[in-house]
Enzyme design. Structure first.
Site, PDB file in Angstrom:
ATOM      1  N   GLU A   1       0.873  -1.188   0.000  1.00  0.00           N
ATOM      2  CA  GLU A   1       0.000   0.000   0.000  1.00  0.00           C
ATOM      3  C   GLU A   1       0.900   1.224   0.000  1.00  0.00           C
ATOM      4  OE1 GLU A   1      -2.958   2.521   2.743  1.00  0.00           O
ATOM      5  OE2 GLU A   1      -3.324   0.366   2.895  1.00  0.00           O
TER       6      GLU A   1
ATOM      7  N   HIS B   1      -9.027   0.947  -0.803  1.00  0.00           N
ATOM      8  CA  HIS B   1      -8.246   1.907  -0.032  1.00  0.00           C
ATOM      9  C   HIS B   1      -9.134   3.080   0.371  1.00  0.00           C
ATOM     10  CE1 HIS B   1      -5.374   5.276   0.458  1.00  0.00           C
ATOM     11  NE2 HIS B   1      -4.538   4.343   0.878  1.00  0.00           N
TER      12      HIS B   1
ATOM     13  N   ASP C   1       2.296   2.025   3.937  1.00  0.00           N
ATOM     14  CA  ASP C   1       1.492   3.213   3.671  1.00  0.00           C
ATOM     15  C   ASP C   1       2.388   4.429   3.440  1.00  0.00           C
ATOM     16  OD1 ASP C   1      -0.719   4.719   3.141  1.00  0.00           O
ATOM     17  OD2 ASP C   1      -1.574   4.631   5.159  1.00  0.00           O
TER      18      ASP C   1
END
Length: 374
Positions: A8, A170, A295
């Site tokens: 991600e 997401h 992230d």
């Protein structure tokens, strides 16, 4: 742990950074390398150096939120989708041993989204799946929300299943109307504090309870941030989805929500670096449902990796969550042009007697004096 994979991890198009304004926090005294926009635009410089320093072999890159989902104009969303995917292919193929790609898709027209995903997975290089930033904004004022549990999206889900292209759901910002009604007077609770998780977990559960995964058993879905609260709520979810109360619910009558995890639904640790939360997730949905992620650049690569590398977790789960589960879910990573492979715990620097002695224990070489940091 060496050879971690993270999935991600955001990037931005230079041409659309202004319209796709990133949401994040940069410290007042931050260096240029710590600024969010700088790091979203960078792929092969500071990002790659941090990957090298922290044992991350590969990142799967995706267009920063809200991406195509934030554009209520269909033509603009579809144009951004194709241009982002063309740009990302070019960037990934500069170093496919270290990067792969998630397709960015406009979800205004499910058939067009299916066609663009097909183009990325069959005619372009480096793509292993897609990432959708929650619901699709639509309508003249951007307040119409298109959700993918509606039957008209079956054409898209069929394509994703046929292509063996997992879809990552997401978070994104709320619509102007929802922001006005829910978050304007309490903005500190919106976005990554609470709002992101509450919107994504509803959308994922809507897709599951609509029977989408039952109609398309080859379809795989991924969510981040340690499952957007779902693992902690698992008992209550399964307990309260009473078939007698909801006879029209399309999900299979003989299955629980938890049954889909590890088979069709998976979570990542992105931005949620809590060992108790990971242990809870493993207990509720199993270690094969979990994958490491960071992230970046909304979160720190060193912070994520120091946390993960120092977890007291059995070595088999550690290497599976940190690497091998991702390769099993995205088998294209083990093919050209990436050519990654399943690795053992020993390969990844975990386990074994590497420091030459166990006389006084596995963690501290002195019997009388603490040598490790406090």
């Amino acid at each position: 742990m060496h050879f971690k994979i993270a999935l991600e991890e955001g990037f931005a198009l230079p041409s659309s950074l202004a319209q796709n304004s990133p949401i994040g926090f940069t410290p007042a005294n931050a260096s240029p390398e710590e600024h969010l926009s700088t790091n979203l635009l960078d792929i092969h410089g500071h990002r790659l150096r941090q990957m090298d320093e922290n044992g991350v072999e590969l990142m799967i890159l995706s267009l920063n939120s809200a991406g195509c989902q934030g554009l209520s104009d269909q033509t603009a969303a579809e144009t951004l989708s194709s241009s982002a995917n063309d740009y990302l292919e070019d960037q990934v193929m500069k170093n496919p041993k270290r990067f792969a790609a998630f397709a960015a898709l406009s979800m205004h027209d499910p058939k067009q989204a299916a066609d663009e995903l097909t183009r990325c997975m069959t005619k372009k290089k480096g793509f292993v799946g897609a990432l959708l930033n929650d619901f699709q904004s639509s309508g003249p004022n951007g307040n119409t929300m298109l959700f993918y549990d509606h039957p008209r999206y079956d054409v898209f889900w069929q394509a994703a299943a046929d292509l063996r292209a997992p879809v990552y759901i997401h978070p994104r910002t709320p619509t102007p109307l929802i922001n006005e009604q829910m978050w304007k007077d309490r903005p500190w609770l919106n976005l990554s504090v609470l709002g992101f998780a509450n919107r994504v977990n509803m959308h994922l559960l809507a897709i599951i309870t609509a029977g989408v995964l039952d109609r398309f058993p080859d379809l795989k879905l991924v969510i981040g941030h340690m499952g957007e609260h779902i693992p902690f709520e698992m008992y209550r979810l399964d307990h309260k989805l009473d078939r007698a109360r909801f006879p029209n619910m399309k999900m299979r009558k003989d299955k629980l929500i938890r049954d889909y995890f590890g088979e069709q639904v998976f979570i990542t640790t992105s931005g949620h670096f809590s060992t108790p939360a990971l242990v809870c997730s493993i207990s509720e949905i199993g270690s094969k449902s979990c994958m490491f992620s960071i992230d970046y650049p909304f979160e720190s690569i060193p912070n994520a990796c120091v946390w993960y590398d120092e977890i007291q977790l059995n070595q088999h789960d550690l290497v599976d969550i940190g690497r091998n589960n991702c390769l099993r879910l995205f088998p294209k990573l083990m093919q050209e042009p990436h050519n990654l492979s399943i690795k053992s715990a020993w390969d990844c620097g975990i386990g074994g007697l590497r420091n030459g002695e166990t006389t006084y224990g596995l963690f501290n070489k002195s019997f009388n004096h603490r040598l490790m940091k406090q």
